[in-house]
Write an enzyme that holds these catalytic residues in place. Structure first.
Site, PDB file in Angstrom:
ATOM      1  N   ARG A 212     -23.293  47.434 -34.566  1.00 54.46           N
ATOM      2  CA  ARG A 212     -23.931  48.548 -33.214  1.00 54.46           C
ATOM      3  C   ARG A 212     -23.108  49.836 -33.407  1.00 54.46           C
ATOM      4  NH1 ARG A 212     -24.287  43.374 -30.500  1.00 54.46           N
ATOM      5  NH2 ARG A 212     -26.193  42.664 -30.559  1.00 54.46           N
TER       6      ARG A 212
ATOM      7  N   LYS B 118     -27.909  63.878 -36.538  1.00 56.32           N
ATOM      8  CA  LYS B 118     -29.355  63.224 -36.924  1.00 56.32           C
ATOM      9  C   LYS B 118     -29.248  62.288 -38.189  1.00 56.32           C
ATOM     10  CE  LYS B 118     -32.840  66.619 -35.007  1.00 56.32           C
ATOM     11  NZ  LYS B 118     -33.935  67.412 -35.100  1.00 56.32           N
TER      12      LYS B 118
ATOM     13  N   HIS C 263     -36.602  69.179 -50.331  1.00 56.20           N
ATOM     14  CA  HIS C 263     -36.425  69.478 -48.841  1.00 56.20           C
ATOM     15  C   HIS C 263     -36.343  70.904 -48.669  1.00 56.20           C
ATOM     16  CE1 HIS C 263     -36.280  69.041 -44.549  1.00 56.20           C
ATOM     17  NE2 HIS C 263     -35.088  69.682 -44.372  1.00 56.20           N
TER      18      HIS C 263
ATOM     19  N   ARG D 145     -32.888  72.464 -29.241  1.00 55.70           N
ATOM     20  CA  ARG D 145     -32.594  72.113 -30.774  1.00 55.70           C
ATOM     21  C   ARG D 145     -33.785  72.127 -31.704  1.00 55.70           C
ATOM     22  NH1 ARG D 145     -28.529  67.152 -32.956  1.00 55.70           N
ATOM     23  NH2 ARG D 145     -29.248  67.519 -35.370  1.00 55.70           N
TER      24      ARG D 145
ATOM     25  N   ASN E 113     -36.013  73.328 -36.454  1.00 48.38           N
ATOM     26  CA  ASN E 113     -37.071  72.892 -37.321  1.00 48.38           C
ATOM     27  C   ASN E 113     -37.952  73.907 -37.639  1.00 48.38           C
ATOM     28  OD1 ASN E 113     -36.252  70.165 -37.528  1.00 48.38           O
ATOM     29  ND2 ASN E 113     -37.081  69.767 -35.486  1.00 48.38           N
TER      30      ASN E 113
ATOM     31  N   HIS F  17     -42.481  69.403 -43.929  1.00 45.07           N
ATOM     32  CA  HIS F  17     -42.338  67.872 -44.085  1.00 45.07           C
ATOM     33  C   HIS F  17     -43.774  67.425 -44.557  1.00 45.07           C
ATOM     34  CE1 HIS F  17     -39.056  66.959 -41.116  1.00 45.07           C
ATOM     35  NE2 HIS F  17     -38.563  67.399 -42.015  1.00 45.07           N
TER      36      HIS F  17
ATOM     37  N   GLU G 177     -32.260  66.925 -28.896  1.00 42.87           N
ATOM     38  CA  GLU G 177     -33.599  67.395 -28.960  1.00 42.87           C
ATOM     39  C   GLU G 177     -34.580  67.419 -27.682  1.00 42.87           C
ATOM     40  OE1 GLU G 177     -34.731  68.116 -33.128  1.00 42.87           O
ATOM     41  OE2 GLU G 177     -36.636  68.038 -32.393  1.00 42.87           O
TER      42      GLU G 177
ATOM     43  N   GLU H 234     -32.162  76.608 -45.930  1.00 38.35           N
ATOM     44  CA  GLU H 234     -31.728  76.401 -44.501  1.00 38.35           C
ATOM     45  C   GLU H 234     -30.960  77.456 -43.983  1.00 38.35           C
ATOM     46  OE1 GLU H 234     -32.910  73.913 -42.820  1.00 38.35           O
ATOM     47  OE2 GLU H 234     -33.303  72.045 -44.083  1.00 38.35           O
TER      48      GLU H 234
ATOM     49  N   HIS I 131     -40.111  73.293 -40.788  1.00 39.93           N
ATOM     50  CA  HIS I 131     -40.124  71.935 -40.887  1.00 39.93           C
ATOM     51  C   HIS I 131     -41.645  71.252 -40.818  1.00 39.93           C
ATOM     52  CE1 HIS I 131     -35.953  72.812 -41.251  1.00 39.93           C
ATOM     53  NE2 HIS I 131     -35.675  71.752 -41.566  1.00 39.93           N
TER      54      HIS I 131
ATOM     55  N   LYS J 229     -25.509  76.342 -35.762  1.00 37.23           N
ATOM     56  CA  LYS J 229     -25.984  75.133 -35.480  1.00 37.23           C
ATOM     57  C   LYS J 229     -25.097  74.417 -34.231  1.00 37.23           C
ATOM     58  CE  LYS J 229     -27.778  70.737 -37.162  1.00 37.23           C
ATOM     59  NZ  LYS J 229     -28.398  70.145 -38.233  1.00 37.23           N
TER      60      LYS J 229
HETATM   61  P1  NAD Z   1     -29.839  65.406 -51.949  1.00 37.62           P
HETATM   62  O1  NAD Z   1     -29.128  64.615 -50.857  1.00 37.62           O
HETATM   63  O2  NAD Z   1     -30.947  64.596 -52.560  1.00 37.62           O
HETATM   64  O3  NAD Z   1     -29.060  66.006 -52.927  1.00 37.62           O
HETATM   65  C1  NAD Z   1     -29.566  66.748 -53.745  1.00 37.62           C
HETATM   66  C2  NAD Z   1     -29.458  66.570 -55.309  1.00 37.62           C
HETATM   67  O4  NAD Z   1     -28.031  67.056 -55.626  1.00 37.62           O
HETATM   68  C3  NAD Z   1     -29.149  65.273 -55.576  1.00 37.62           C
HETATM   69  O5  NAD Z   1     -29.656  64.909 -56.825  1.00 37.62           O
HETATM   70  C4  NAD Z   1     -27.626  64.829 -55.517  1.00 37.62           C
HETATM   71  O6  NAD Z   1     -27.308  63.787 -56.092  1.00 37.62           O
HETATM   72  C5  NAD Z   1     -27.059  66.030 -56.310  1.00 37.62           C
HETATM   73  N1  NAD Z   1     -26.053  66.679 -55.797  1.00 37.62           N
HETATM   74  C6  NAD Z   1     -25.249  66.411 -54.657  1.00 37.62           C
HETATM   75  N2  NAD Z   1     -23.948  66.811 -54.593  1.00 37.62           N
HETATM   76  C7  NAD Z   1     -24.007  67.500 -55.721  1.00 37.62           C
HETATM   77  C8  NAD Z   1     -22.681  68.333 -56.581  1.00 37.62           C
HETATM   78  N3  NAD Z   1     -21.788  68.633 -55.758  1.00 37.62           N
HETATM   79  N4  NAD Z   1     -22.943  68.618 -57.878  1.00 37.62           N
HETATM   80  C9  NAD Z   1     -24.011  68.148 -58.449  1.00 37.62           C
HETATM   81  N5  NAD Z   1     -24.878  67.498 -57.974  1.00 37.62           N
HETATM   82  C10 NAD Z   1     -24.794  67.171 -56.647  1.00 37.62           C
HETATM   83  O7  NAD Z   1     -30.697  66.692 -51.068  1.00 37.62           O
HETATM   84  P2  NAD Z   1     -30.014  67.555 -49.994  1.00 37.62           P
HETATM   85  O8  NAD Z   1     -30.814  68.965 -50.192  1.00 37.62           O
HETATM   86  O9  NAD Z   1     -28.516  67.658 -50.045  1.00 37.62           O
HETATM   87  O10 NAD Z   1     -30.608  66.978 -48.646  1.00 37.62           O
HETATM   88  C11 NAD Z   1     -31.725  66.807 -48.424  1.00 37.62           C
HETATM   89  C12 NAD Z   1     -31.969  65.817 -47.233  1.00 37.62           C
HETATM   90  O11 NAD Z   1     -31.397  66.071 -46.127  1.00 37.62           O
HETATM   91  C13 NAD Z   1     -33.429  65.237 -46.819  1.00 37.62           C
HETATM   92  O12 NAD Z   1     -33.549  64.037 -46.918  1.00 37.62           O
HETATM   93  C14 NAD Z   1     -33.596  65.877 -45.574  1.00 37.62           C
HETATM   94  O13 NAD Z   1     -34.447  65.214 -44.706  1.00 37.62           O
HETATM   95  C15 NAD Z   1     -32.239  65.699 -45.037  1.00 37.62           C
HETATM   96  N6  NAD Z   1     -31.839  66.686 -43.934  1.00 37.62           N
HETATM   97  C16 NAD Z   1     -31.261  66.270 -42.713  1.00 37.62           C
HETATM   98  C17 NAD Z   1     -30.976  66.882 -41.934  1.00 37.62           C
HETATM   99  C18 NAD Z   1     -30.083  66.381 -40.656  1.00 37.62           C
HETATM  100  O14 NAD Z   1     -30.097  67.181 -39.482  1.00 37.62           O
HETATM  101  N7  NAD Z   1     -29.610  65.281 -40.533  1.00 37.62           N
HETATM  102  C19 NAD Z   1     -31.105  68.225 -41.805  1.00 37.62           C
HETATM  103  C20 NAD Z   1     -31.613  69.028 -43.079  1.00 37.62           C
HETATM  104  C21 NAD Z   1     -32.092  68.163 -44.155  1.00 37.62           C
HETATM  105  N1  GLY Z   2     -32.071  70.099 -39.028  1.00 36.86           N
HETATM  106  C1  GLY Z   2     -32.654  69.940 -37.859  1.00 36.86           C
HETATM  107  C2  GLY Z   2     -31.595  69.618 -36.682  1.00 36.86           C
HETATM  108  O1  GLY Z   2     -30.613  69.196 -36.971  1.00 36.86           O
HETATM  109  O2  GLY Z   2     -31.800  69.563 -35.623  1.00 36.86           O
END
Ligand code: NAD
Ligand code: GLY
Length: 369
Positions: free
Chosen positions: A126, A148, A270, A246, A250, A257, A242, A190, A253, A232
Site C-alpha cells: 500500500r 503520475k 510517445h 493540470r 496534455n 495517445h 488534475e 515535451e 496528448h 511543470k
Molecule cells: P522510454 O522509457 O521507453 O525510453 C526510451 C528509450 O531510451 C528506451 O529504449 C530506453 O531503454 C532508452 N534509454 C533510456 N535512457 C537512456 C540513456 N541514457 N541512454 C541510452 N538509452 C536510454 O521512453 P521515454 O520517452 O523516456 O518515456 C515515455 C513514457 O513516459 C511513455 O510511456 C509515456 O506515457 C510516459 N510519460 C509519462 C508522463 C508522466 O507524467 N508520468 C509524462 C510523459 C510521458
Molecule cells: N504529463 C502530463 C502530466 O504530468 O500531467
C-alpha cells in the site's frame, strides 16, 4: 556555449509531499546528490535491459553508503512492455528479497521505467517510497516529475495507475550523452509543449537554441530541463490530481495517445506522437478561433525542426477519422463519452474543451499522411 552545467534545484511544493528535483551533469557520481535519502534496510533499483548495463553500477555505488542491501530488477525495454506482466516482475523482486514497507525503489531509466516503478511503489504494501532517476530527456522534463504513474491497457494508454509522488528526482544530464537522437527528439516534443501552453518567451528561446539542444549542448540542455521542470512544478503545485489546470500539460496528448494506441505501443515514440498531436491540436485551436494560421505554421515548423513527425498516420483506411474518434473517446479527459481537447486560447494560454466532431474530422483529414 559549452560551459559546464551547474547543479540546479527545482522544488515541487505539495505540502508534506513536497520534494526537490536536482539537475546537473555527473550527478550519479556526485555524493551530494544522494544525501538525506529515505532511511531503510534495503533499496531496489528498477531499470531495463538497455539502461542497467550503462548506469546501474554507478547508481549502486552512489547508494552503497546509504543502504545495507541493494537489490536490482531489470525489466524488458519498450513501451509494449508497460503492462501488468512487467509490473509483476517488480513485485516478484520485492517479495523474493523480503523487502519491507520502508524499502526505497529507485527508477533508473526513461518514462516507461519511471511510470511502472512509481505504480509499483504506490501499491507495494500500500505504498513505499521511491526516487526518480530519469535518464531520457523526456523523463527529465516531464514524466519523472508530478507523480503520475501508470501502465497501459491494450484498449488505452496509461489507463491504469495512481497519483503517487516520488521522494526526490535526480536528473543527471550526463546520461543524455548515450541517448539515441530519435529519443532526444522525443524529449524535445515535451519541452516544446511548455511554450504554447504557458510560456511564449520559452518558446522563443527553444527556437533560438534548437541546434544546441539537438547537439546535446550541456548548458542548453540544463536550461531546457530546468525551465520545463519549473513550469511543470508551477502547474502541479496548483493542481496535483488534475481536477482542472493540470490538464493543460496534455496539450497534443489526446491526438497523440490515439496515434500510440492505434499504431500499437512502441511503433511511434510517445514524444513523436505528442509532437504530431500538438500540430493537430494547434490546427483545432485555429479552427476554434484561439490562434491564427501563422501560429500553427510556427509550431509546425518547430516540431519539424526538432526531428519530429508533423503528418499523422492513417489508422484505418476505411474510416480513418472514425478510428481516431473511437480511440480518443478512451481518454482520461473524456466526460460522458464526450472527447475534451487541450486547445490554445491564444499563444501561451491553454484550456480544455469539447469540439464538434465535424471539426475534429477536418483536422484529422488535413493532418493525415
Ligand atoms: P522510454 O522509457 O521507453 O525510453 C526510451 C528509450 O531510451 C528506451 O529504449 C530506453 O531503454 C532508452 N534509454 C533510456 N535512457 C537512456 C540513456 N541514457 N541512454 C541510452 N538509452 C536510454 O521512453 P521515454 O520517452 O523516456 O518515456 C515515455 C513514457 O513516459 C511513455 O510511456 C509515456 O506515457 C510516459 N510519460 C509519462 C508522463 C508522466 O507524467 N508520468 C509524462 C510523459 C510521458
Ligand atoms: N504529463 C502530463 C502530466 O504530468 O500531467
Amino acid at each position: 556555449m559549452t560551459a559546464p552545467a551547474a547543479l540546479a534545484h527545482v522544488q515541487i511544493e505539495l505540502g508534506e509531499r513536497s520534494y526537490a528535483i536536482a539537475i546537473g551533469a555527473g550527478l550519479l557520481a556526485d555524493a551530494s546528490a544522494w544525501e538525506s535519502l529515505p532511511r531503510a534496510q534495503a533499496a531496489l533499483i528498477v531499470s531495463n535491459t538497455t539502461v542497467a548495463p550503462l548506469y546501474a553500477q554507478q547508481l549502486h555505488d552512489a547508494l552503497r553508503p546509504h543502504y545495507p542491501q541493494i537489490h536490482q530488477v531489470v525489466l524488458p525495454d519498450g513501451e509494449e512492455h508497460k503492462n501488468w506482466q512487467t509490473l509483476n516482475l517488480i513485485f516478484d523482486a520485492l517479495l523474493q528479497h523480503g523487502c519491507d514497507r520502508k524499502t526505497v525503489l529507485f527508477a533508473l531509466g526513461g518514462g516507461v521505467v519511471g511510470d511502472m516503478t512509481g505504480f509499483a511503489a504506490a501499491s507495494y504494501m500500500r505504498g513505499v517510497p521511491f526516487v526518480q532517476v530519469p535518464t531520457t530527456l523526456l523523463a527529465q522534463v516531464d514524466s519523472s516529475v508530478g507523480g503520475k504513474t501508470a501502465i497501459n491497457h491494450p484498449l488505452g494508454k496509461n489507463m491504469v495507475g495512481a497519483f503517487y509522488q516520488p521522494e526526490r528526482v535526480v536528473c543527471d544530464l550526463s546520461t543524455l550523452n548515450t541517448l539515441p537522437a530519435r529519443e532526444l527528439s522525443a524529449g524535445l516534443g515535451e519541452i516544446i509543449k511548455y511554450g504554447p501552453i504557458a510560456d511564449m518567451a520559452f518558446l522563443d528561446w527553444i527556437e533560438l537554441h534548437l541546434g544546441e539542444l539537438r547537439a546535446c549542448d550541456p548548458s542548453a540542455l540544463a536550461h531546457a530541463v530546468k525551465r520545463s521542470c519549473e513550469i511543470k512544478a508551477w502547474v502541479v503545485g496548483q493542481d496535483e490530481r488534475e481536477t482542472g489546470l493540470r490538464a493543460i500539460l496534455n496539450f497534443g496528448h489526446t491526438f497523440g495517445h490515439a496515434i500510440e494506441t492505434g499504431m500499437g505501443y512502441g511503433a511511434w515514440l510517445h514524444g513523436e506522437a505528442v509532437g504530431c498531436g500538438m500540430v493537430m491540436a494547434a490546427q483545432l485551436s485555429q479552427r476554434l478561433g484561439g490562434v491564427d494560421t501563422a501560429f500553427v505554421q510556427r509550431l509546425t515548423n518547430l516540431v519539424n525542426a526538432a526531428g519530429l513527425p508533423v503528418r499523422a498516420p492513417v489508422l484505418d483506411a476505411a474510416d480513418n477519422a472514425g478510428r481516431y474518434l473511437e480511440l480518443m473517446r478512451v481518454d482520461k479527459k473524456s466526460e460522458g463519452g464526450e472527447i475534451r481537447f487541450v486547445v490554445l486560447d491564444g499563444p501561451g494560454k491553454a484550456l480544455v474543451r469539447a469540439a464538434p466532431d465535424v471539426m475534429v474530422r477536418e483536422v484529422i483529414g488535413a493532418c493525415c499522411a
